[in-house]
Design a protein around this motif. Structure first.
Motif, PDB file in Angstrom:
ATOM      1  N   ALA A  47       0.758  -1.265   0.221  1.00 40.28           N
ATOM      2  CA  ALA A  47       0.068   0.036   0.248  1.00 40.28           C
ATOM      3  C   ALA A  47       0.889   1.456  -0.023  1.00 40.28           C
ATOM      4  CB  ALA A  47      -1.124  -0.019   1.339  1.00 40.28           C
ATOM      5  N   GLY A  48       0.352   2.272  -0.515  1.00 43.37           N
ATOM      6  CA  GLY A  48       0.944   3.601  -0.788  1.00 43.37           C
ATOM      7  C   GLY A  48       1.051   4.216  -1.927  1.00 43.37           C
ATOM      8  N   TYR A  49       1.778   5.255  -1.963  1.00 43.54           N
ATOM      9  CA  TYR A  49       1.769   6.252  -3.107  1.00 43.54           C
ATOM     10  C   TYR A  49       3.047   6.025  -4.242  1.00 43.54           C
ATOM     11  CZ  TYR A  49      -2.099   8.532  -1.240  1.00 43.54           C
ATOM     12  OH  TYR A  49      -3.548   8.707  -0.740  1.00 43.54           O
ATOM     13  N   PHE A  50       3.103   5.950  -5.300  1.00 39.60           N
ATOM     14  CA  PHE A  50       4.122   5.565  -5.961  1.00 39.60           C
ATOM     15  C   PHE A  50       4.349   6.423  -7.446  1.00 39.60           C
ATOM     16  CE2 PHE A  50       2.846   1.869  -3.679  1.00 39.60           C
ATOM     17  CZ  PHE A  50       3.910   1.544  -3.111  1.00 39.60           C
ATOM     18  N   LYS A  51       5.552   6.843  -7.790  1.00 38.65           N
ATOM     19  CA  LYS A  51       5.699   7.757  -9.115  1.00 38.65           C
ATOM     20  C   LYS A  51       5.208   6.848 -10.173  1.00 38.65           C
ATOM     21  CE  LYS A  51       8.916  10.585 -11.320  1.00 38.65           C
ATOM     22  NZ  LYS A  51      10.337  11.375 -11.225  1.00 38.65           N
ATOM     23  N   SER A  52       4.696   7.503 -11.199  1.00 36.70           N
ATOM     24  CA  SER A  52       4.279   6.971 -12.495  1.00 36.70           C
ATOM     25  C   SER A  52       5.472   6.688 -13.169  1.00 36.70           C
ATOM     26  CB  SER A  52       2.999   7.696 -13.174  1.00 36.70           C
ATOM     27  OG  SER A  52       2.779   7.211 -14.431  1.00 36.70           O
ATOM     28  N   GLN A  53       5.525   5.484 -13.806  1.00 35.50           N
ATOM     29  CA  GLN A  53       6.556   5.030 -14.657  1.00 35.50           C
ATOM     30  C   GLN A  53       6.158   5.355 -16.219  1.00 35.50           C
ATOM     31  OE1 GLN A  53       9.287   3.775 -13.547  1.00 35.50           O
ATOM     32  NE2 GLN A  53       8.189   3.958 -11.517  1.00 35.50           N
ATOM     33  N   ASP A  54       4.836   5.847 -16.719  1.00 38.60           N
ATOM     34  CA  ASP A  54       4.579   6.083 -18.121  1.00 38.60           C
ATOM     35  C   ASP A  54       3.915   7.368 -18.193  1.00 38.60           C
ATOM     36  OD1 ASP A  54       2.167   5.463 -16.803  1.00 38.60           O
ATOM     37  OD2 ASP A  54       1.512   3.841 -18.351  1.00 38.60           O
ATOM     38  N   ARG A  55       3.690   8.257 -17.216  1.00 41.11           N
ATOM     39  CA  ARG A  55       3.124   9.458 -17.088  1.00 41.11           C
ATOM     40  C   ARG A  55       3.809  10.526 -16.648  1.00 41.11           C
ATOM     41  NH1 ARG A  55      -1.810   9.866 -14.354  1.00 41.11           N
ATOM     42  NH2 ARG A  55      -0.702   8.089 -13.021  1.00 41.11           N
ATOM     43  N   VAL A  56       4.303  11.680 -17.304  1.00 42.02           N
ATOM     44  CA  VAL A  56       5.052  12.736 -16.585  1.00 42.02           C
ATOM     45  C   VAL A  56       4.080  13.406 -15.559  1.00 42.02           C
ATOM     46  CG1 VAL A  56       6.168  15.091 -17.010  1.00 42.02           C
ATOM     47  CG2 VAL A  56       6.507  13.000 -18.624  1.00 42.02           C
ATOM     48  N   GLY A  57       4.788  13.606 -14.326  1.00 39.88           N
ATOM     49  CA  GLY A  57       3.743  14.344 -13.361  1.00 39.88           C
ATOM     50  C   GLY A  57       2.507  13.515 -12.400  1.00 39.88           C
ATOM     51  N   GLY A  58       2.697  12.064 -13.127  1.00 38.58           N
ATOM     52  CA  GLY A  58       1.570  11.259 -12.757  1.00 38.58           C
ATOM     53  C   GLY A  58       2.275  10.561 -11.592  1.00 38.58           C
ATOM     54  N   PHE A  59       1.128   9.920 -10.674  1.00 42.23           N
ATOM     55  CA  PHE A  59       1.480   9.070  -9.635  1.00 42.23           C
ATOM     56  C   PHE A  59       0.158   8.111  -9.161  1.00 42.23           C
ATOM     57  CE2 PHE A  59      -0.068  12.465  -7.590  1.00 42.23           C
ATOM     58  CZ  PHE A  59      -0.722  12.280  -6.391  1.00 42.23           C
ATOM     59  N   TYR A  60       0.387   6.871  -8.478  1.00 38.22           N
ATOM     60  CA  TYR A  60      -0.605   6.284  -8.379  1.00 38.22           C
ATOM     61  C   TYR A  60      -0.550   5.656  -6.757  1.00 38.22           C
ATOM     62  CZ  TYR A  60       2.527   2.458  -9.234  1.00 38.22           C
ATOM     63  OH  TYR A  60       3.765   1.690  -9.242  1.00 38.22           O
ATOM     64  N   ARG A  61      -1.809   5.350  -6.375  1.00 39.99           N
ATOM     65  CA  ARG A  61      -2.096   4.968  -5.053  1.00 39.99           C
ATOM     66  C   ARG A  61      -2.530   3.387  -5.114  1.00 39.99           C
ATOM     67  NH1 ARG A  61      -6.507   6.636  -0.704  1.00 39.99           N
ATOM     68  NH2 ARG A  61      -5.867   5.429   0.999  1.00 39.99           N
ATOM     69  N   CYS A  62      -1.882   2.420  -4.301  1.00 42.86           N
ATOM     70  CA  CYS A  62      -2.116   1.141  -4.214  1.00 42.86           C
ATOM     71  C   CYS A  62      -2.830   0.996  -2.857  1.00 42.86           C
ATOM     72  CB  CYS A  62      -0.949   0.363  -4.189  1.00 42.86           C
ATOM     73  SG  CYS A  62       0.093   0.208  -5.811  1.00 42.86           S
ATOM     74  N   VAL A  63      -4.041   0.350  -3.139  1.00 48.12           N
ATOM     75  CA  VAL A  63      -5.004  -0.071  -1.703  1.00 48.12           C
ATOM     76  C   VAL A  63      -5.114  -1.412  -1.953  1.00 48.12           C
ATOM     77  CG1 VAL A  63      -6.904   0.541  -0.867  1.00 48.12           C
ATOM     78  CG2 VAL A  63      -5.681   2.465  -1.936  1.00 48.12           C
TER      79      VAL A  63
END
Length: 94
Positions: A47-63
């Protein structure tokens, strides 16, 4: 006429009105979470927030969703000109 009773009553009505205004304001600001989207991101393992590998300025949250027994990714974007820092867990200037 006892002024303290009048002020107390007016004060109580004021507090009730203020409480209603605050409650309505807060409820108007809440939004539904962004629905999960299939991406090319790395699969979630914690779980947590992680920097996107394919979008500049993007990130994602895992739940972890126990009801379906799987990880869900929720995508987010930093404001224009910022990038997500995993160390700071915030959008920062690159």
């Amino acid at each position: 006429m006892n002024c303290s009773r009048v002020n107390l009553k007016n004060n109580t009505l004021y507090k009730i009105a203020l409480g209603l205004v605050v409650a309505v304001s807060i409820s108007a600001c809440t939004t539904e979470p962004t629905p999960p989207v299939e991406t090319n991101e790395l699969p979630c393992r914690v779980a947590g927030y992680f920097k996107s590998q394919d979008r500049v300025g993007g990130f994602y949250r895992c739940v972890w969703n126990a009801s379906i027994n799987r990880w869900i990714q929720y995508p987010y974007d930093c404001p224009r000109g910022l990038e997500f820092s995993e160390q700071l867990q915030a959008c920062v200037k690159p």
